[in-house]
Motif scaffolding. Structure first.
Motif, mmCIF file in Angstrom:
data_model
loop_
_atom_site.group_PDB
_atom_site.id
_atom_site.type_symbol
_atom_site.label_atom_id
_atom_site.label_comp_id
_atom_site.label_asym_id
_atom_site.label_seq_id
_atom_site.Cartn_x
_atom_site.Cartn_y
_atom_site.Cartn_z
ATOM 1 N N THR A 285 -5.109 -1.684 -7.158
ATOM 2 C CA THR A 285 -5.397 -0.646 -6.173
ATOM 3 C C THR A 285 -6.780 -0.846 -5.562
ATOM 4 O O THR A 285 -6.993 -0.535 -4.387
ATOM 5 C CB THR A 285 -5.310 0.745 -6.812
ATOM 6 N N ALA A 286 -7.708 -1.395 -6.339
ATOM 7 C CA ALA A 286 -9.070 -1.599 -5.842
ATOM 8 C C ALA A 286 -9.125 -2.670 -4.760
ATOM 9 O O ALA A 286 -10.043 -2.671 -3.929
ATOM 10 C CB ALA A 286 -9.993 -1.981 -6.994
ATOM 11 N N ALA A 287 -8.145 -3.578 -4.731
ATOM 12 C CA ALA A 287 -8.162 -4.685 -3.774
ATOM 13 C C ALA A 287 -7.982 -4.220 -2.337
ATOM 14 O O ALA A 287 -8.316 -4.946 -1.396
ATOM 15 C CB ALA A 287 -7.073 -5.695 -4.131
ATOM 16 N N PHE A 288 -7.462 -3.005 -2.141
ATOM 17 C CA PHE A 288 -7.228 -2.515 -0.786
ATOM 18 C C PHE A 288 -8.450 -1.807 -0.206
ATOM 19 O O PHE A 288 -8.473 -1.505 0.989
ATOM 20 C CB PHE A 288 -6.023 -1.572 -0.778
ATOM 21 N N GLU A 289 -9.459 -1.584 -1.041
ATOM 22 C CA GLU A 289 -10.653 -0.890 -0.563
ATOM 23 C C GLU A 289 -11.353 -1.725 0.498
ATOM 24 O O GLU A 289 -11.604 -2.914 0.312
ATOM 25 C CB GLU A 289 -11.599 -0.605 -1.733
ATOM 26 N N GLY A 290 -11.637 -1.102 1.615
ATOM 27 C CA GLY A 290 -12.258 -1.799 2.733
ATOM 28 C C GLY A 290 -11.264 -2.558 3.591
ATOM 29 O O GLY A 290 -11.653 -3.155 4.601
ATOM 30 N N GLU A 291 -9.978 -2.529 3.212
ATOM 31 C CA GLU A 291 -8.965 -3.302 3.917
ATOM 32 C C GLU A 291 -7.846 -2.443 4.504
ATOM 33 O O GLU A 291 -7.520 -2.550 5.680
ATOM 34 C CB GLU A 291 -8.342 -4.338 2.965
ATOM 35 N N ARG A 292 -7.244 -1.598 3.666
ATOM 36 C CA ARG A 292 -6.053 -0.869 4.090
ATOM 37 C C ARG A 292 -6.016 0.525 3.479
ATOM 38 O O ARG A 292 -6.471 0.738 2.362
ATOM 39 C CB ARG A 292 -4.772 -1.595 3.640
ATOM 40 N N LEU B 46 -1.839 9.762 -0.521
ATOM 41 C CA LEU B 46 -2.297 9.029 0.655
ATOM 42 C C LEU B 46 -3.768 8.700 0.420
ATOM 43 O O LEU B 46 -4.594 9.601 0.255
ATOM 44 C CB LEU B 46 -2.123 9.887 1.913
ATOM 45 N N VAL B 47 -4.087 7.415 0.401
ATOM 46 C CA VAL B 47 -5.424 6.945 0.055
ATOM 47 C C VAL B 47 -6.014 6.193 1.244
ATOM 48 O O VAL B 47 -5.348 5.318 1.824
ATOM 49 C CB VAL B 47 -5.374 6.027 -1.185
ATOM 50 N N ASN B 48 -7.244 6.514 1.625
ATOM 51 C CA ASN B 48 -7.846 5.819 2.768
ATOM 52 C C ASN B 48 -8.448 4.481 2.347
ATOM 53 O O ASN B 48 -8.448 4.129 1.161
ATOM 54 C CB ASN B 48 -8.876 6.718 3.476
ATOM 55 N N GLU B 49 -8.974 3.739 3.337
ATOM 56 C CA GLU B 49 -9.458 2.392 3.037
ATOM 57 C C GLU B 49 -10.735 2.393 2.201
ATOM 58 O O GLU B 49 -11.148 1.343 1.697
ATOM 59 C CB GLU B 49 -9.681 1.605 4.330
ATOM 60 N N ARG B 50 -11.336 3.563 2.009
ATOM 61 C CA ARG B 50 -12.482 3.663 1.102
ATOM 62 C C ARG B 50 -12.048 3.863 -0.345
ATOM 63 O O ARG B 50 -12.883 3.925 -1.242
ATOM 64 C CB ARG B 50 -13.378 4.836 1.515
ATOM 65 N N GLY B 51 -10.742 4.017 -0.559
ATOM 66 C CA GLY B 51 -10.244 4.272 -1.902
ATOM 67 C C GLY B 51 -10.293 5.732 -2.287
ATOM 68 O O GLY B 51 -10.222 6.068 -3.471
ATOM 69 N N ILE B 52 -10.405 6.639 -1.287
ATOM 70 C CA ILE B 52 -10.483 8.071 -1.525
ATOM 71 C C ILE B 52 -9.156 8.723 -1.149
ATOM 72 O O ILE B 52 -8.562 8.400 -0.114
ATOM 73 C CB ILE B 52 -11.613 8.716 -0.704
#
Length: 235
Positions: free
Chosen positions: A78-85, A203-209
């Motif tokens: 899940t952390a791999a999507f931070e800053g990406e999607r 629903l998680v934003n690209e910041r991981g929030i």
């Protein structure tokens, strides 16, 4: 603070009860607020309280974990999507007998369709996690995807499959406060066991929030989820 300790501390405070644990969940959350909240989210806070189970809600960090995608052969974090999607997460199993899981997958699939139609498919990901890895093999998940109209070739859909039933139970409990346990499937033909479970979508934003928690996902309006996701991705 460690996510596990965060969940336990919230449970200990006795914050207000909300979601109900049943095999068939129903209901929706409050309306979205103004854009540009200062807690790392795009959507304003909904009319929502944290209840039992103690799962992430608006403004919380998405728990970090890594689970195999048996179809692609990748390890998905899940952390791999931070800053990406931005992404949608839910949990399900393909043998669900009462329509809850198909309703969850339908909502993710509809967002996938809109993302492709409107050109933001590369900014989106869909992470449904099975808690029944014993039956949900790669072949079964491919068949299920075809039945549900999921586009596995889009490169943004990952079925997550824990290494074992026990690993799935631990993941769901420690990261989301969700209790998963096999129960007798008496009354359902050709079904050895079933799972009463929560119809949660995140629903998680690209910041991981976490932007939105839909604890009654199967009954949440499909186009509402589509619109929330669109707003988060295009903000």
């Amino acid at each position: 603070m460690d996510r596990r300790h965060f969940l336990r501390s919230l449970a200990a405070t006795g914050t207000a009860a909300g979601a109900t644990a049943t095999a068939g969940c129903a209901g929706v959350l409050g309306d979205s607020g103004p854009l540009g909240d200062d807690d790392g989210t795009v959507l304003g806070p909904p009319e929502q309280t944290r209840g039992e189970p103690v799962h992430p809600i608006h403004g919380d960090e998405m728990p970090e974990f890594t689970v195999p995608d048996p179809i692609s052969g990748e390890e998905i974090s899940t952390a791999a999507f931070e800053g990406e999607r931005a992404f949608l997460w839910t949990s399900f199993y393909t043998n669900c007998p009462d329509g809850v899981c198909p309703a969850l997958i339908l909502r993710l699939r509809r967002v996938q369709e809109v993302a492709a139609e409107e050109g933001f498919g590369d900014e989106a990901a869909f992470l449904p996690l099975t808690f029944d890895p014993e039956r949900d093999t790669a072949d079964m998940l491919r068949e299920y995807a075809a039945q549900r109209g999921v586009d596995l070739d889009a490169g943004n859909w990952h079925f997550l499959r824990p290494e074992s039933y026990e690993a799935g139970v631990e993941l769901m409990d420690e990261n989301f406060g969700l209790k998963i346990e096999k129960t007798d499937a008496e009354g359902y033909e050709n079904l050895e066991y079933a799972f009463p479970h929560y119809g949660l979508i995140l629903l998680v934003n690209e910041r991981g929030i976490v932007e939105r928690s839909y604890p009654r996902g199967p009954a949440t309006d499909v186009e509402r989820i589509v619109d929330d996701f669109r707003r988060v991705v295009t903000a």
